[in-house]
Design a protein around this motif. Sequence first.
Motif, PDB file in Angstrom:
ATOM      1  N   SER A  72       0.806  -1.217   0.000  1.00 23.83           N
ATOM      2  CA  SER A  72       0.000   0.000   0.000  1.00 23.83           C
ATOM      3  C   SER A  72       0.842   1.272   0.000  1.00 23.83           C
ATOM      4  CB  SER A  72      -0.922   0.034   1.223  1.00 23.83           C
ATOM      5  OG  SER A  72      -1.794  -1.061   1.230  1.00 23.83           O
ATOM      6  N   GLU A  85      -1.112  -3.049 -10.993  1.00 23.82           N
ATOM      7  CA  GLU A  85      -1.773  -1.766 -11.208  1.00 23.82           C
ATOM      8  C   GLU A  85      -2.837  -1.845 -12.305  1.00 23.82           C
ATOM      9  OE1 GLU A  85      -0.474   2.952 -11.674  1.00 23.82           O
ATOM     10  OE2 GLU A  85       1.019   1.362 -11.945  1.00 23.82           O
ATOM     11  N   GLN A  88      -7.184  -2.545 -11.288  1.00 22.36           N
ATOM     12  CA  GLN A  88      -7.406  -1.567 -10.234  1.00 22.36           C
ATOM     13  C   GLN A  88      -8.572  -1.925  -9.319  1.00 22.36           C
ATOM     14  OE1 GLN A  88      -8.218   2.384 -11.764  1.00 22.36           O
ATOM     15  NE2 GLN A  88      -9.504   1.631 -13.411  1.00 22.36           N
ATOM     16  N   PRO A 421      -3.787   6.403  -3.333  1.00 25.79           N
ATOM     17  CA  PRO A 421      -3.868   5.485  -4.483  1.00 25.79           C
ATOM     18  C   PRO A 421      -4.477   4.124  -4.178  1.00 25.79           C
ATOM     19  CG  PRO A 421      -1.749   6.605  -4.440  1.00 25.79           C
ATOM     20  CD  PRO A 421      -2.427   6.931  -3.141  1.00 25.79           C
ATOM     21  N   LYS A 422      -4.076   3.477  -3.079  1.00 25.80           N
ATOM     22  CA  LYS A 422      -4.438   2.061  -2.959  1.00 25.80           C
ATOM     23  C   LYS A 422      -4.694   1.634  -1.522  1.00 25.80           C
ATOM     24  CE  LYS A 422       0.482   1.515  -3.783  1.00 25.80           C
ATOM     25  NZ  LYS A 422       1.583   0.804  -4.414  1.00 25.80           N
ATOM     26  N   LEU A 438      -6.191  -6.079  -3.383  1.00 23.91           N
ATOM     27  CA  LEU A 438      -5.461  -4.836  -3.588  1.00 23.91           C
ATOM     28  C   LEU A 438      -6.237  -4.004  -4.596  1.00 23.91           C
ATOM     29  CD1 LEU A 438      -2.983  -2.965  -3.335  1.00 23.91           C
ATOM     30  CD2 LEU A 438      -1.914  -4.306  -5.175  1.00 23.91           C
ATOM     31  N   ILE A 439      -6.681  -2.822  -4.171  1.00 27.17           N
ATOM     32  CA  ILE A 439      -7.524  -1.977  -5.023  1.00 27.17           C
ATOM     33  C   ILE A 439      -6.908  -0.586  -5.129  1.00 27.17           C
ATOM     34  CG2 ILE A 439      -9.615  -3.276  -4.488  1.00 27.17           C
ATOM     35  CD1 ILE A 439     -10.410  -0.996  -2.575  1.00 27.17           C
ATOM     36  N   TRP A 440      -7.287   0.142  -6.179  1.00 21.93           N
ATOM     37  CA  TRP A 440      -6.687   1.444  -6.489  1.00 21.93           C
ATOM     38  C   TRP A 440      -7.786   2.494  -6.698  1.00 21.93           C
ATOM     39  CZ3 TRP A 440      -1.178   1.232  -7.586  1.00 21.93           C
ATOM     40  CH2 TRP A 440      -0.659  -0.057  -7.578  1.00 21.93           C
ATOM     41  N   TYR A 442      -7.958   5.629  -5.509  1.00 19.23           N
ATOM     42  CA  TYR A 442      -7.487   7.018  -5.504  1.00 19.23           C
ATOM     43  C   TYR A 442      -8.426   7.922  -4.709  1.00 19.23           C
ATOM     44  CZ  TYR A 442      -3.692   5.904  -8.683  1.00 19.23           C
ATOM     45  OH  TYR A 442      -2.538   5.373  -9.234  1.00 19.23           O
ATOM     46  N   TRP A 474     -11.104   6.051  -9.787  1.00 21.74           N
ATOM     47  CA  TRP A 474     -11.085   4.930 -10.724  1.00 21.74           C
ATOM     48  C   TRP A 474     -12.278   5.020 -11.678  1.00 21.74           C
ATOM     49  CZ3 TRP A 474     -11.345   0.315  -6.717  1.00 21.74           C
ATOM     50  CH2 TRP A 474     -12.478   0.437  -5.932  1.00 21.74           C
TER      51      TRP A 474
END
Length: 533
Positions: A72, A85, A88, A421-422, A438-440, A442, A474
Motif C-alpha cells: 500500500s 496496477e 485496479q 492510491p491504494k 489490492l484496489i486502487w 485514488y 477509478w
Amino acid sequence: MRRLLDVLRRLRRAKGPLRLRKTPAIPAGRRGLILVLALTSFAIAGDLQPASLATTRTDLNAKDQARVTAVSRPTTDFSKPEPFELMQGGAGTSRKDVSRDSFSQFSANISFEEEGTFKLGNALFRKNWVSSPSSTQASDGLGPLFNERACQNCHLKDGRGRPPQGDAGTTSMFLRLARDVSSAEEKAALADHRLLNLPDPVYGTQLQELAVPGLKGEGRMRVDYQERKVELTDSTVISLRKPTYAVDDLAYGPLDPRTTLSPRLTPPMIGLGLIEQIAPADILAHADPDDRDGDGISGKANIVRDGPSGELTLGRFGWKAQAASIRQQAADAFAGDIGISTPEEPKHWGDCTAAQEKCLATPNGVQARLGPAEAPAPVMDLVTFYSQNLAVPARRGLASPDVLAGKKVFYEIGCVACHTPKFVTRRDAPDKAQAFQLIWPYSDFLLHDMGPDLADGQAVGEATGNEWRTPPLWGIGLTETVNGDSFYLHDGRARSLVEAILWHGGEAQKARDRFAATGATERDALVKFLESL
C-alpha cells in the motif's frame, strides 16, 4: 479521539506496520503504546467505540499486516507500472472491451450462481415504479413526490449524472435541502448523531420535481452560469463556469429563509462493494482533522449512526460521506429519489412532510403479502448485491510514457495527499469476492475543506458547508465513453478534468496552484494519467 488517531497515524507513517511483536524498529515506549492501542476500547462521546471504528486492523496477522503495509505504500518509481496496477479493482476487475457498458459489468471473481443474483438485482435497479393503486402490485408505491421512477434513470449506465441541459431535465442531479438549527432539542440531536441535518419544514430533505397524478411537483431547479477566466502561469487561459442555484415554480409556498440548496450529481456505481470492505483503521489512519503535521491537509472522518444497529460508525458513501453502507445508501435513495419505502427507511410517502397533507393522504404501495415495505427485504438484498458487485474496469495504456509522466506529476504536485492510491480490503469480508483485494480507488474517503468556491453552505453530520468527501477516481477516464459527456465535481460545473482541478481550493489549493504553474506538457500528461484510470 482526534489526538489518538493523530498519534496512531504518526506512528504508522514513521515506522511502517503496527505489530504486536518485539522489533528493534519500534522503540520500547512505542511498543507499549501500540499494545495499549490494540487492547483498549476507546471512548467516543462517552460510549465504547464500536468495532466499525477500530483504529487497528483485527483481520490481519503480523505477516499479513507487513504485506499490506508494503504493497500500500506510495510508489517512488515512475519508470514503469506498479505490480497489479492494471487490475485496479483487484481480482474482480472487468477486462471487457471498452464500451458504453464499461460500468455495468459484474465482478469477474463472482460465481456463476452469483451472476444470476447480480442480473436479478440489475433488473430491479432498472425497474420503473408506478403510482398506487396499480394492477402491478409488486411495482407500485412511487412517490407521491419523486425525482425519478428507477435507479438506473439517475445513475446513467451505472455512471455519473449530469446537470440540467436545456429541456433534458434534472433527474440525475438533485437539490438537497437543509436549514439551520432552531432549538436546543435539534442541536442535541445533531450532536448525538441522531440527525445528519434538518429538513426544510415544508419541502423536506430534497426538492422533488415530479409527482403522481393529482399532486404537483414541488418546483424546478434553476441553474445560471457565469464564465470566469483563469490564466495559467504559461499564459494559457481556461474558462470556468460558476453556477448559482434557485428554485422556480414552488408549489407549496416559500422555502424557509434558513434553507440552503446543495446540488448533488449522482456518482458512478463501480467498486462500491470494495470500498465497503476497506478496513476503517486504514481510512482513519489518514485522518488529521487538526492538521497536526502542518501539511495543510486536514482530512476528517464523518462519524454517523448505523441504521440497523444505531451504533456510531464510519461514513464512507455519498458526496459528504454521510452513509455507512451500500444498503443504507440504497434505502436513502429509494426514499428520497423515488419515494419507495424499505425496511431500513419505512417512509411509505417518501419525502412528504406534515405540511403536505394531500401528499400524505395518497395511497401507498405496501402489499401485506410482501411485507411492511414497498421494497421489502428481498428487493433490498438483490439491489444491494448488484451495487456491491459492479466491477471496476481495467486500466488502459498504463505503461505509456505520457501516462507514467502524468502519474509522476500527480504525485509531485500533491494530489495523493487526498487521493490515496491504494488499499487492501479486509481479509474477513463477508463476500469472498471483496476479501483481501489490492484496489486502487485514488481516494482517502475523508472529508476535506475544498474552499469557498466549491462550498454549498450545507452541513451533513460532521461535514461542514465547505467540506466534501474525496471522490474515487477509478473509472474517471471512461466518463465520456459511458455517459456521452464530461461533467465533473459534485454539481457538474467542470466540463473537463482540467476545469475540475482548477476549481480545487481550501486544502487542495497548493496542489491546484502547482498544477496551474506547470507547463502544457506536464498538464497534458497528468490528464492522460487520469484518463487511464
